[in-house]
Motif scaffolding. Structure first.
Motif, short mmCIF file in Angstrom:
data_model
loop_
_atom_site.label_atom_id
_atom_site.label_comp_id
_atom_site.label_asym_id
_atom_site.label_seq_id
_atom_site.Cartn_x
_atom_site.Cartn_y
_atom_site.Cartn_z
N PHE A 1 18.43 -44.55 18.57
CA PHE A 1 17.60 -43.48 18.04
C PHE A 1 17.39 -43.63 16.54
CE2 PHE A 1 19.57 -41.60 21.85
CZ PHE A 1 18.40 -41.41 22.57
N VAL A 2 16.18 -43.28 16.10
CA VAL A 2 15.79 -43.48 14.71
C VAL A 2 15.94 -42.20 13.90
CG1 VAL A 2 13.89 -44.14 13.17
CG2 VAL A 2 14.17 -45.29 15.38
N THR A 3 15.61 -41.06 14.50
CA THR A 3 15.63 -39.80 13.75
C THR A 3 16.66 -38.82 14.32
OG1 THR A 3 13.95 -38.69 15.12
CG2 THR A 3 13.18 -40.07 13.29
N GLU A 4 17.00 -37.84 13.50
CA GLU A 4 17.93 -36.79 13.90
C GLU A 4 17.38 -35.99 15.08
OE1 GLU A 4 19.22 -32.73 11.75
OE2 GLU A 4 19.81 -34.54 10.65
N CYS B 1 27.12 -41.62 11.35
CA CYS B 1 26.02 -41.11 10.53
C CYS B 1 26.24 -39.64 10.20
CB CYS B 1 24.67 -41.29 11.25
SG CYS B 1 24.62 -40.56 12.89
N ALA B 2 25.52 -39.17 9.17
CA ALA B 2 25.63 -37.78 8.73
C ALA B 2 24.64 -36.91 9.51
CB ALA B 2 25.36 -37.68 7.23
N ILE B 3 25.14 -36.11 10.44
CA ILE B 3 24.30 -35.22 11.24
C ILE B 3 25.00 -33.87 11.36
CG2 ILE B 3 23.16 -37.01 12.60
CD1 ILE B 3 25.17 -36.51 14.80
N PRO B 4 24.26 -32.78 11.64
CA PRO B 4 24.85 -31.43 11.78
C PRO B 4 25.60 -31.29 13.11
CG PRO B 4 22.49 -31.34 12.19
CD PRO B 4 22.78 -32.74 11.74
N TYR C 1 23.03 -45.14 9.60
CA TYR C 1 24.34 -45.44 10.18
C TYR C 1 25.25 -46.04 9.12
CZ TYR C 1 22.21 -44.46 14.65
OH TYR C 1 21.58 -43.83 15.68
N GLN C 2 26.46 -45.49 9.07
CA GLN C 2 27.40 -45.87 8.02
C GLN C 2 28.24 -47.08 8.37
OE1 GLN C 2 29.55 -42.21 7.71
NE2 GLN C 2 27.89 -41.11 6.70
#
Length: 370
Positions: A75-78, A116-119, A189-190
């Motif tokens: 997946f590319v977007t949140e 990755c940084a996601i809610p 992605y970290q």
């Protein structure tokens, strides 16, 4: 192997509360222990047992983790990721029950923090709402449907067909809400993460066992189906049998007994004695409102003592899973796994509007279908 069960038994506060409630109810309305077996709906208990075994088998195989990690990386977007997790939660809940689906999706969601940084909290809230929406479709999607299906006498297909309009409406609503609440922000992605090993043989056997168990349920031979599952897993991978959270079954047994004792109280009998004569609107609101207070599973158990397992009742108790936190045990499970205090009040910012919408749309659909 018995130590985890004993530890879970000692720390399950909800089970303790149910037992204490039963003891207190027995003071006013004595209930002889010899009659407890007749108060428990064994069809529901056996069905839940089989589904928990099957889910634990797939979980221990590592298959869901492998598939989840591979797909998430695509997946590319949140927004894309959020929509996938929402739909996955809804789909899994249709055949693994809403509670069990959360045990698969929520841990996977929490691990995303490594990549990755996601809610995370917002994702878990939507997953809790998604399993309530998706699970209402099938007879085995949630405990109240298992109970209603057993009492209705309908086939698996017939029950699912009557629930389809409401399920479709709720899932589409959540998809639209998810589209608005999650931006099309690129994911960064970290770190990389190796795909963990998994057991194809165990996954294949779980699929075969699931089909056999589903057939046993359809033929009303659920006890034989469960015995086959236990024997199969003991021979193939006995860790599955001993890893299941069997205290959850004790929770449901205690619920059945408590509700039975509750219905024997003269005060409640006076209040609910006329519920069989309620009009559609009043019964609709009563079932939804009662679910908000004591959860939709106990509400279903209680109301079935006074009304038939109708389409209106089936829809109402499922709608009651939205709203306040106690509306569904799935809500409690999801938020507890999040392990963040802030999520408890944030959940209601989404769930309460969802309850009002579901109650309104559900009743309008019900009127149109009649």
């Amino acid at each position: 192997m018995t130590l985890p069960f004993v530890r879970s038994l000692l720390h399950d506060r909800f089970l303790h509360l149910l037992v204490l409630t039963g003891v207190l109810l027995s003071v006013w309305q004595p209930f002889h222990p010899a009659a407890w077996l007749t108060a428990i709906d064994w069809h529901t208990i056996v069905t839940l047992s089989g589904l928990m075994l099957l889910t634990k088998g797939v979980e221990l195989s590592g298959y869901f983790d492998v598939v989840g990690r591979k797909m998430v990386r695509r997946f590319v977007t949140e927004r894309q990721l959020a929509l996938f997790l929402l739909l996955a939660a809804a789909l899994l809940s249709t055949f693994l029950t809403n509670d069990v689906a959360l045990f698969i999706v929520v841990p996977l969601t929490i691990t995303l923090k490594k990549w990755c940084a996601i809610p995370i909290n917002r994702l878990i809230i939507f997953e809790a709402l998604a399993v309530n929406a998706g699970s209402l479709l099938t007879p085995i999607g949630n405990p109240q449907n298992i109970l209603l299906w057993g009492r209705s006498g309908l086939s698996f297909t017939a029950f699912s067909w009557q629930m389809a309009p409401l399920a479709l409406a709720m899932v589409l609503t959540l998809v639209a809400l998810c589209w608005l609440c999650f931006p099309a922000k690129a994911l960064h992605y970290q770190s990389a993460d190796r795909t963990p090993p998994w057991q194809p043989k165990l996954v294949g056997c779980c699929l075969a066992f699931y089909l056999i168990f589903l057939l046993a349920l359809e033929l009303r031979l659920e006890l034989w189906g469960l015995a086959l599952l236990v024997a199969g897993f003991l021979a193939l991978e006995r860790k599955v049998v001993f890893s299941v959270d069997w205290t959850l079954l004790l929770v449901f047994m205690a619920m059945f007994i408590d509700v039975y004792l509750l219905t024997r109280l003269s005060l409640l009998q006076t209040l609910l004695g006329g519920i069989g004569q309620y009009g559609d609107v009043r019964l609709w609101l009563t079932a939804i409102g009662l679910s908000q207070v004591i959860s939709n599973v106990p509400s279903t158990i209680l109301l079935l003592n006074y009304v038939s397992p109708s389409l209106l009742l089936a829809w109402a108790v499922n709608v009651g899973g939205f709203g306040l936190l106690p509306g569904s045990l799935a809500n409690l499970i999801a938020l507890r796994m999040a392990n963040d205090r802030r999520i408890w009040w944030r959940f209601h910012l989404y769930s309460l509007p969802m309850l009002l919408w579901a109650a309104t749309v559900g009743y309008l659909l019900l009127v149109c279908l009649r």
